[in-house]
Design a protein around this motif. Structure first.
Motif, mmCIF file in Angstrom:
data_model
loop_
_atom_site.group_PDB
_atom_site.id
_atom_site.type_symbol
_atom_site.label_atom_id
_atom_site.label_comp_id
_atom_site.label_asym_id
_atom_site.label_seq_id
_atom_site.Cartn_x
_atom_site.Cartn_y
_atom_site.Cartn_z
ATOM 1 N N GLY A 1 42.148 60.832 43.073
ATOM 2 C CA GLY A 1 43.548 60.660 42.758
ATOM 3 C C GLY A 1 43.751 59.690 43.458
ATOM 4 O O GLY A 1 44.393 58.333 42.816
ATOM 5 N N PHE A 2 43.811 59.827 44.592
ATOM 6 C CA PHE A 2 44.312 58.903 45.572
ATOM 7 C C PHE A 2 43.261 57.377 45.751
ATOM 8 O O PHE A 2 43.681 56.020 45.618
ATOM 9 C CB PHE A 2 44.474 59.055 46.919
ATOM 10 N N PHE A 3 42.071 57.777 45.735
ATOM 11 C CA PHE A 3 41.578 57.061 45.613
ATOM 12 C C PHE A 3 41.329 55.987 44.325
ATOM 13 O O PHE A 3 40.906 54.715 44.823
ATOM 14 C CB PHE A 3 39.726 57.301 45.730
ATOM 15 N N TYR A 4 41.552 56.422 42.985
ATOM 16 C CA TYR A 4 41.813 55.376 42.433
ATOM 17 C C TYR A 4 43.337 55.115 42.579
ATOM 18 O O TYR A 4 43.371 53.972 41.650
ATOM 19 C CB TYR A 4 41.642 56.166 40.435
ATOM 20 N N LEU A 5 44.313 55.822 43.018
ATOM 21 C CA LEU A 5 45.793 55.102 42.922
ATOM 22 C C LEU A 5 45.601 53.458 43.952
ATOM 23 O O LEU A 5 46.027 52.525 43.674
ATOM 24 C CB LEU A 5 46.867 56.224 43.479
ATOM 25 N N PHE A 6 44.040 53.838 45.177
ATOM 26 C CA PHE A 6 44.901 52.779 46.280
ATOM 27 C C PHE A 6 43.685 51.487 45.359
ATOM 28 O O PHE A 6 44.292 50.596 45.701
ATOM 29 C CB PHE A 6 43.966 53.286 47.469
ATOM 30 N N SER A 7 42.797 52.615 45.022
ATOM 31 C CA SER A 7 41.843 51.417 44.268
ATOM 32 C C SER A 7 42.119 50.962 43.033
ATOM 33 O O SER A 7 42.055 48.614 42.928
ATOM 34 C CB SER A 7 40.565 51.577 43.273
ATOM 35 N N VAL B 1 45.645 49.385 42.961
ATOM 36 C CA VAL B 1 46.403 48.457 43.113
ATOM 37 C C VAL B 1 45.809 47.360 44.481
ATOM 38 O O VAL B 1 46.101 46.542 44.311
ATOM 39 C CB VAL B 1 47.536 49.407 44.549
ATOM 40 N N LEU B 2 45.226 47.790 44.369
ATOM 41 C CA LEU B 2 44.047 47.178 44.822
ATOM 42 C C LEU B 2 43.718 46.134 44.581
ATOM 43 O O LEU B 2 43.391 44.843 44.289
ATOM 44 C CB LEU B 2 42.801 47.752 45.992
ATOM 45 N N LEU B 3 42.853 46.075 43.000
ATOM 46 C CA LEU B 3 42.390 45.387 41.576
ATOM 47 C C LEU B 3 43.417 44.080 41.987
ATOM 48 O O LEU B 3 43.868 42.771 41.835
ATOM 49 C CB LEU B 3 41.727 45.660 41.365
ATOM 50 N N PHE B 4 44.887 44.896 41.508
ATOM 51 C CA PHE B 4 46.217 44.660 40.801
ATOM 52 C C PHE B 4 46.474 43.186 41.683
ATOM 53 O O PHE B 4 46.892 42.226 41.554
ATOM 54 C CB PHE B 4 47.177 45.251 40.764
ATOM 55 N N ALA B 5 46.155 43.566 43.626
ATOM 56 C CA ALA B 5 47.027 42.477 44.190
ATOM 57 C C ALA B 5 45.717 41.369 44.985
ATOM 58 O O ALA B 5 46.322 40.149 44.682
ATOM 59 C CB ALA B 5 46.835 43.287 45.823
ATOM 60 N N ALA B 6 44.647 41.963 43.999
ATOM 61 C CA ALA B 6 43.568 40.683 44.702
ATOM 62 C C ALA B 6 43.606 39.800 43.082
ATOM 63 O O ALA B 6 43.387 38.389 43.622
ATOM 64 C CB ALA B 6 41.896 41.367 44.632
ATOM 65 N N LEU B 7 44.300 40.421 41.902
ATOM 66 C CA LEU B 7 44.034 39.257 40.981
ATOM 67 C C LEU B 7 45.334 38.684 41.254
ATOM 68 O O LEU B 7 45.313 37.257 40.661
ATOM 69 C CB LEU B 7 44.311 40.188 40.002
ATOM 70 N N ARG B 8 46.736 39.475 41.959
ATOM 71 C CA ARG B 8 47.705 38.329 41.961
ATOM 72 C C ARG B 8 47.356 37.461 43.153
ATOM 73 O O ARG B 8 48.318 35.916 42.980
ATOM 74 C CB ARG B 8 48.887 39.375 42.496
ATOM 75 N N LEU C 1 51.910 37.554 50.294
ATOM 76 C CA LEU C 1 52.319 38.879 50.822
ATOM 77 C C LEU C 1 51.071 39.589 49.774
ATOM 78 O O LEU C 1 50.866 40.347 50.355
ATOM 79 C CB LEU C 1 53.426 38.560 50.331
ATOM 80 N N TYR C 2 50.928 39.336 48.591
ATOM 81 C CA TYR C 2 49.947 39.887 48.229
ATOM 82 C C TYR C 2 48.461 40.544 48.872
ATOM 83 O O TYR C 2 48.612 41.199 48.490
ATOM 84 C CB TYR C 2 49.302 39.272 46.062
ATOM 85 N N LEU C 3 48.334 38.903 49.167
ATOM 86 C CA LEU C 3 46.881 39.771 49.888
ATOM 87 C C LEU C 3 47.304 40.231 50.887
ATOM 88 O O LEU C 3 45.619 41.716 51.579
ATOM 89 C CB LEU C 3 46.068 38.648 51.078
ATOM 90 N N MET C 4 47.708 40.504 51.601
ATOM 91 C CA MET C 4 48.993 41.818 53.021
ATOM 92 C C MET C 4 48.793 42.624 51.927
ATOM 93 O O MET C 4 47.710 44.314 52.640
ATOM 94 C CB MET C 4 50.131 41.229 53.520
ATOM 95 N N LEU C 5 48.994 43.300 50.757
ATOM 96 C CA LEU C 5 48.711 44.261 49.682
ATOM 97 C C LEU C 5 47.972 44.940 49.453
ATOM 98 O O LEU C 5 47.351 46.381 50.116
ATOM 99 C CB LEU C 5 50.333 44.248 48.932
ATOM 100 N N ALA C 6 46.448 44.014 49.079
ATOM 101 C CA ALA C 6 45.543 43.982 49.234
ATOM 102 C C ALA C 6 44.305 44.135 50.457
ATOM 103 O O ALA C 6 43.989 45.513 50.125
ATOM 104 C CB ALA C 6 44.415 43.119 48.276
ATOM 105 N N PHE C 7 44.873 44.237 51.386
ATOM 106 C CA PHE C 7 44.242 44.679 52.947
ATOM 107 C C PHE C 7 45.199 46.369 52.568
ATOM 108 O O PHE C 7 44.336 46.460 53.681
ATOM 109 C CB PHE C 7 44.384 43.392 53.718
ATOM 110 N N SER C 8 45.962 46.716 52.571
ATOM 111 C CA SER C 8 46.374 47.234 53.282
ATOM 112 C C SER C 8 45.671 48.663 52.259
ATOM 113 O O SER C 8 45.752 49.930 52.393
ATOM 114 C CB SER C 8 47.695 47.902 52.971
ATOM 115 N N GLN C 9 45.726 48.316 50.972
ATOM 116 C CA GLN C 9 45.372 48.871 50.405
ATOM 117 C C GLN C 9 43.471 49.574 50.582
ATOM 118 O O GLN C 9 43.133 51.224 50.154
ATOM 119 C CB GLN C 9 45.327 48.368 48.529
ATOM 120 N N ALA C 10 42.699 49.021 51.204
ATOM 121 C CA ALA C 10 41.574 48.826 51.547
ATOM 122 C C ALA C 10 41.159 49.389 52.064
ATOM 123 O O ALA C 10 40.383 50.114 52.686
ATOM 124 C CB ALA C 10 40.847 47.763 51.900
#
Length: 216
Positions: free
Chosen positions: A6-12, A14-21, A33-42
């Motif tokens: 569940g955490f894997f799907y959640l982080f993934s 959020v990662l895809l949404f941040a990368a799109l933004r 800021l969205y790139l920082m969020l993407a790196f944190s989720q990765a």
């Protein structure tokens, strides 16, 4: 589905949404800021995959240094968004073609798998050792020469960047370090002896008040 999945799907997600933004945000500051969020989720995904060293490196190097520098640069520069948008649709077909080609290549690699890549014997880690310890052993035993070559290349690149950007200005007030080292106290400081108190001159008589009025 367990908690780890569940955490894997959640982080993934959020990662895809941040990368799109990152590529669709109109404000450059928001994109960073969205790139920082993407790196944190990765980094969180790598922690779930038990790649602790990669996760900590991503957080310390990219989130702690590179992206903060990007954010300061973007905020200090006078970025005209309207000027950047001009010519977008002119170059869109070429960008879409390159993006589709990269996506097809990545899909072919992921669907075909990494064939012919057998795991080396030295990479097998038992339960008593962590991934970070195994990675350190590989880097400083079998891959010691490539690590040293990469370190030398980075050192040369750093020295070259400093040499290319260093310019001596005529109006600069910088002081030569060698001149500061060779300086001596007696050349800069001179001590003069003066009496602590001075007595009034007794030989000179004081003028009477009448004489002072006539003089005035």
């Amino acid at each position: 589905m367990d908690a780890k999945t569940g955490f894997f799907y959640l982080f993934s997600a959020v990662l895809l949404f941040a990368a799109l933004r990152v590529i669709t945000a109109r404000n450059p500051v928001h994109a960073v800021l969205y790139l920082m969020l993407a790196f944190s989720q990765a980094a969180a995904v790598w922690l779930l995959l038990r790649a602790e060293f990669l996760a900590i490196t991503l957080v310390l190097v990219y989130l702690g240094a590179v992206l903060v520098l990007f954010l300061f640069v973007v905020m200090m520069l006078d970025v005209h968004i309207d000027r950047l948008r001009t010519g977008f649709w002119k170059h869109f077909p070429l960008a879409a073609t390159v993006g589709a080609l990269i996506a097809l290549e990545m899909a072919a690699v992921l669907m075909g798998g990494f064939r012919g890549m057998d795991e080396p014997k030295s990479a097998v880690v038992d339960a008593a050792h962590s991934n970070t310890q195994a990675l350190g052993r590989l880097l400083y035993t079998e891959y010691l020469l490539p690590v040293e070559i990469a370190a030398v290349i980075l050192l040369v690149a750093m020295i070259s960047a400093i040499a290319l950007t260093l310019r001596q200005r005529k109006d600069s007030k910088a002081i030569d370090a060698s001149a500061q080292v060779r300086v001596r106290a007696r050349d800069r400081l001179q001590v003069l002896k003066f009496a602590a108190t001075r007595k009034a001159d007794a030989d000179v008589p004081a003028k009477p008040p009448a004489a002072e009025e006539k003089t005035a």
